[in-house]
Design a protein around this motif. Structure first.
Motif, PDB file in Angstrom:
ATOM      1  N   PHE A  63      40.334  44.506  42.964  1.00 51.23           N
ATOM      2  CA  PHE A  63      41.260  45.105  43.940  1.00 51.23           C
ATOM      3  C   PHE A  63      40.931  46.576  44.235  1.00 51.23           C
ATOM      4  O   PHE A  63      41.710  47.265  44.876  1.00 51.23           O
ATOM      5  CB  PHE A  63      42.696  44.981  43.433  1.00 51.23           C
ATOM      6  N   GLU A  64      39.795  47.063  43.786  1.00 51.62           N
ATOM      7  CA  GLU A  64      39.454  48.491  43.851  1.00 51.62           C
ATOM      8  C   GLU A  64      38.704  48.813  45.141  1.00 51.62           C
ATOM      9  O   GLU A  64      37.529  48.482  45.300  1.00 51.62           O
ATOM     10  CB  GLU A  64      38.588  48.856  42.635  1.00 51.62           C
ATOM     11  N   PRO A  65      39.370  49.472  46.111  1.00 52.32           N
ATOM     12  CA  PRO A  65      38.689  49.756  47.380  1.00 52.32           C
ATOM     13  C   PRO A  65      37.768  50.974  47.337  1.00 52.32           C
ATOM     14  O   PRO A  65      36.982  51.178  48.256  1.00 52.32           O
ATOM     15  CB  PRO A  65      39.844  49.996  48.357  1.00 52.32           C
ATOM     16  N   ARG A  66      37.872  51.761  46.271  1.00 50.48           N
ATOM     17  CA  ARG A  66      37.079  53.000  46.281  1.00 50.48           C
ATOM     18  C   ARG A  66      35.650  52.805  45.830  1.00 50.48           C
ATOM     19  O   ARG A  66      34.893  53.756  45.696  1.00 50.48           O
ATOM     20  CB  ARG A  66      37.828  54.063  45.474  1.00 50.48           C
ATOM     21  N   SER A  70      33.970  53.215  52.813  1.00 47.29           N
ATOM     22  CA  SER A  70      35.139  53.679  53.557  1.00 47.29           C
ATOM     23  C   SER A  70      36.297  54.033  52.641  1.00 47.29           C
ATOM     24  O   SER A  70      37.197  54.767  53.041  1.00 47.29           O
ATOM     25  CB  SER A  70      35.609  52.582  54.524  1.00 47.29           C
ATOM     26  N   GLY A  71      36.299  53.477  51.444  1.00 49.02           N
ATOM     27  CA  GLY A  71      37.421  53.686  50.534  1.00 49.02           C
ATOM     28  C   GLY A  71      38.576  52.733  50.752  1.00 49.02           C
ATOM     29  O   GLY A  71      39.611  52.858  50.094  1.00 49.02           O
ATOM     30  N   VAL A  72      38.439  51.787  51.674  1.00 51.25           N
ATOM     31  CA  VAL A  72      39.558  50.862  51.915  1.00 51.25           C
ATOM     32  C   VAL A  72      39.197  49.382  51.782  1.00 51.25           C
ATOM     33  O   VAL A  72      40.068  48.529  51.931  1.00 51.25           O
ATOM     34  CB  VAL A  72      40.220  51.083  53.306  1.00 51.25           C
ATOM     35  N   PHE A 153      37.276  58.281  36.847  1.00 44.69           N
ATOM     36  CA  PHE A 153      38.640  57.964  36.421  1.00 44.69           C
ATOM     37  C   PHE A 153      38.683  57.701  34.916  1.00 44.69           C
ATOM     38  O   PHE A 153      37.999  56.805  34.413  1.00 44.69           O
ATOM     39  CB  PHE A 153      39.158  56.725  37.168  1.00 44.69           C
ATOM     40  N   PHE A 322      47.504  36.178  38.652  1.00 45.57           N
ATOM     41  CA  PHE A 322      46.711  37.413  38.579  1.00 45.57           C
ATOM     42  C   PHE A 322      47.702  38.558  38.729  1.00 45.57           C
ATOM     43  O   PHE A 322      48.859  38.349  39.102  1.00 45.57           O
ATOM     44  CB  PHE A 322      45.669  37.459  39.712  1.00 45.57           C
ATOM     45  N   VAL A 324      48.557  42.259  40.594  1.00 48.57           N
ATOM     46  CA  VAL A 324      48.182  43.350  41.479  1.00 48.57           C
ATOM     47  C   VAL A 324      48.123  44.567  40.562  1.00 48.57           C
ATOM     48  O   VAL A 324      49.156  45.005  40.046  1.00 48.57           O
ATOM     49  CB  VAL A 324      49.193  43.557  42.615  1.00 48.57           C
ATOM     50  N   PRO A 325      46.934  45.055  40.281  1.00 48.01           N
ATOM     51  CA  PRO A 325      46.817  46.078  39.231  1.00 48.01           C
ATOM     52  C   PRO A 325      47.369  47.423  39.690  1.00 48.01           C
ATOM     53  O   PRO A 325      47.468  47.693  40.887  1.00 48.01           O
ATOM     54  CB  PRO A 325      45.308  46.167  39.017  1.00 48.01           C
ATOM     55  N   ALA A 326      47.736  48.252  38.727  1.00 45.59           N
ATOM     56  CA  ALA A 326      48.082  49.652  39.024  1.00 45.59           C
ATOM     57  C   ALA A 326      46.801  50.455  38.848  1.00 45.59           C
ATOM     58  O   ALA A 326      46.380  50.745  37.732  1.00 45.59           O
ATOM     59  CB  ALA A 326      49.172  50.148  38.097  1.00 45.59           C
ATOM     60  N   LEU A 327      46.160  50.782  39.950  1.00 42.04           N
ATOM     61  CA  LEU A 327      44.859  51.455  39.889  1.00 42.04           C
ATOM     62  C   LEU A 327      45.043  52.959  39.674  1.00 42.04           C
ATOM     63  O   LEU A 327      46.079  53.518  40.024  1.00 42.04           O
ATOM     64  CB  LEU A 327      44.078  51.172  41.166  1.00 42.04           C
ATOM     65  N   PRO A 328      44.033  53.597  39.089  1.00 40.98           N
ATOM     66  CA  PRO A 328      44.172  55.026  38.786  1.00 40.98           C
ATOM     67  C   PRO A 328      44.059  55.911  40.031  1.00 40.98           C
ATOM     68  O   PRO A 328      43.552  55.483  41.041  1.00 40.98           O
ATOM     69  CB  PRO A 328      43.014  55.302  37.835  1.00 40.98           C
TER      70      PRO A 328
ATOM     71  N   ALA B  82      48.504  48.407  45.011  1.00 39.35           N
ATOM     72  CA  ALA B  82      47.700  48.794  43.848  1.00 39.35           C
ATOM     73  C   ALA B  82      47.484  50.305  43.780  1.00 39.35           C
ATOM     74  O   ALA B  82      47.015  50.832  42.774  1.00 39.35           O
ATOM     75  CB  ALA B  82      46.346  48.078  43.884  1.00 39.35           C
ATOM     76  N   ARG B  88      45.224  56.587  48.809  1.00 39.51           N
ATOM     77  CA  ARG B  88      44.480  57.513  47.939  1.00 39.51           C
ATOM     78  C   ARG B  88      43.152  57.975  48.531  1.00 39.51           C
ATOM     79  O   ARG B  88      42.189  58.229  47.804  1.00 39.51           O
ATOM     80  CB  ARG B  88      44.285  56.926  46.537  1.00 39.51           C
ATOM     81  N   ILE B  89      43.113  58.064  49.840  1.00 37.93           N
ATOM     82  CA  ILE B  89      42.002  58.723  50.524  1.00 37.93           C
ATOM     83  C   ILE B  89      42.626  59.806  51.408  1.00 37.93           C
ATOM     84  O   ILE B  89      43.821  59.732  51.715  1.00 37.93           O
ATOM     85  CB  ILE B  89      41.146  57.750  51.362  1.00 37.93           C
TER      86      ILE B  89
END
Lengths: 328, 328
Positions: A63-66, A70-72, A153, A322, A324-328, B82, B88-89
């Protein structure tokens, strides 16, 4: 055929044997024996143990867009859990809105495949997982850059260290691929109506679907769509309307591999439309007709198409859990 | 100030009064009384009832990417659960990778705002919800087209009919905005450590954070960041490094509104970085220093910055429950 001998399946078979079957039941039994219920887990590779720590890390990374330019865009953008872990558009849309060449395969039950991607260019999920991060038309981020981004992170430093203890520098490409693969191996859909039918619940699917199962076997669909995931993981030539994609040939360079694609799974096929390598086919009925024509040289009548379609609908299983994680 | 009188808050206050407070405790009590705990629900408008059916429909629509021109961008792309329901951008990335002018505000607790968007161009969530669907740099889909797309799905026909019974053609823009607004009003984060502190749990936040609360009041931050959502929903002129955005002026055309932006909430500010209307500020410490300089004409020393930052960290609440919907 290992899974055919699973205790659950044998229990189902025993139930049947104990009952007072008619000849018709015996006939159906012969058809049922051509199929296998989906196990709760796919085969697990010895070199990548299925640990809770890797599942948790892989779930975060999925689930990590970074880790996209684009970061998304994350894995979950195209393999969207709200859309059967696929995207329900003909061809994948990635970085800067570019449209790829192929339809996004679902990641559901992908651990059961012996060849990944439509052209099988990776044998396993460990190799598959890294491809879309670097692909220009998908996430478009160099792997080194993605790893640097993650290493910024503290939470990822901790989670990689927990997943890969006693490693000096665990945030590396191999471990990234392994965690994503381990997470994907949890995304399975057992207990579909057809599985319950195979396990002895004779009312789990309709008469129309049972007729579809018979047609599926008698017409030879099962030649390629076989085993628990209803795919042989092999490559077959097909000329899909509107596609000029050379398929497996791009990987091997062998003339005989032109237009060959890996047989897609039929698990959850009702919720992973549209169909074919270019996603040009919108409905299951249309897909069944095309496969009859192109692969089997047959013109299915409407009744047969509807029966096979009803059968395919029974392959939608329980969607996996699954976070939805809490991402840093 | 209605919420200040909530029973939970009074219970907390009563606990305190019953205890044997020192003079220092009395002093702190005066600071604490300047704040209000976050209620579980924001004010609900009479013209849009908060029904379960609308919550369910709004939840589906929030995750629905097929109301975007590309078919892959949903509300949840930029308001990602998440990532603190933001992205976060620095500035939002939308259709075809275009980068917008402003930082994505979190939707968490947005029902408590009396002005939506950085420039307040919509007064409520019903109006806000439709903007990003049509915006060229966001989802880039005409509303009529989005509604036609939804109407193709039987499941949406059913869910709109359930949410808006006795309407002839319930799939319309007004109902789309209402359902999204109702869903967003469920996305609240009560029970942050600071709320528990306000409600009588004196150990819920650190001494450093308590000092931060005092500094926050004494330095006048609370003038604008006040009420349960720590914003006055008013517009204040600010010159943020790197920004030429005219802000509220774009909406009103009044000279005095140049560079004015709506005060952002400080709820969950630790998990909704980066900061300012252009997202150019990465850390809370930096944001606190800039706000001191630009809004209050003060150069905070390091101790004060760290204390206010510790206070801001206590504003991260319990993340709301929601479903990843099974879309049609």
């Amino acid at each position: 055929m290992q899974l055919f001998k699973s205790p659950v399946y044998l229990a189902g078979a025993a139930l049947l044997i104990a009952s007072n079957m008619t000849l018709a039941d015996d006939d159906m039994e012969n058809y049922r024996l051509r199929f296998e219920p989906l196990p709760h887990l796919p085969p697990l590779p010895a070199e990548n143990s299925q640990t809770d720590e890797k599942v948790e890390l892989g779930n975060m990374l999925f689930f990590e867009p970074r880790i996209s330019a684009s970061g998304v865009i994350s894995c979950a953008t195209c393999h969207n859990p709200a859309l059967g872990w696929s995207d329900r558009i003909p061809r994948a849309v990635g970085h800067n809105g570019q449209i790829g060449e192929r339809n996004t395969p679902t990641v559901l039950n992908s651990g059961f495949l012996n060849a990944q991607f439509w052209d099988g260019r990776e044998p396993d999920l460990e190799g598959q997982a890294l491809g879309p991060i670097e692909a220009d038309v998908e996430m478009a981020m160099q792997l080194d850059h993605a790893l640097e981004r993650l290493a910024e992170f503290e939470l990822y430093q901790d989670k990689f260290a927990e997943a890969y203890p006693n490693q000096e520098d665990p945030i590396n490409a191999e471990n990234l691929g392994k965690a994503l693969a381990v997470f994907q191996r949890t995304l399975n859909t057992p207990n579909a109506p057809f599985d319950r039918y195979l396990q002895g619940d004779m009312d789990a699917i309709s008469e129309q679907a049972k007729n579809g199962m018979v047609a599926f076997v008698d017409n030879g669909c099962i030649a390629c769509h076989r085993g628990p995931n209803l795919t042989d993981s092999q490559f077959h030539a097909i000329q899909v309307p509107g596609s000029t994609d050379l398929g497996r040939y791009i990987v091997t360079g062998e003339e005989g591999d032109k237009y060959r694609f890996r047989t897609p799974t039929l698990r959850n096929v009702a919720v992973t439309y549209p169909y074919m390598n270019n996603g040009a086919t919108q409905t299951l009925e249309e897909a069944v007709a095309i496969m009859g024509q192109e692969m089997l040289g047959r013109e299915f009548d409407t009744t047969t198409i509807d029966e096979i379609t009803a059968f395919l609908h029974t392959l939608t299983g329980e969607m996996p859990e699954f976070d939805v994680p809490a991402l840093p």
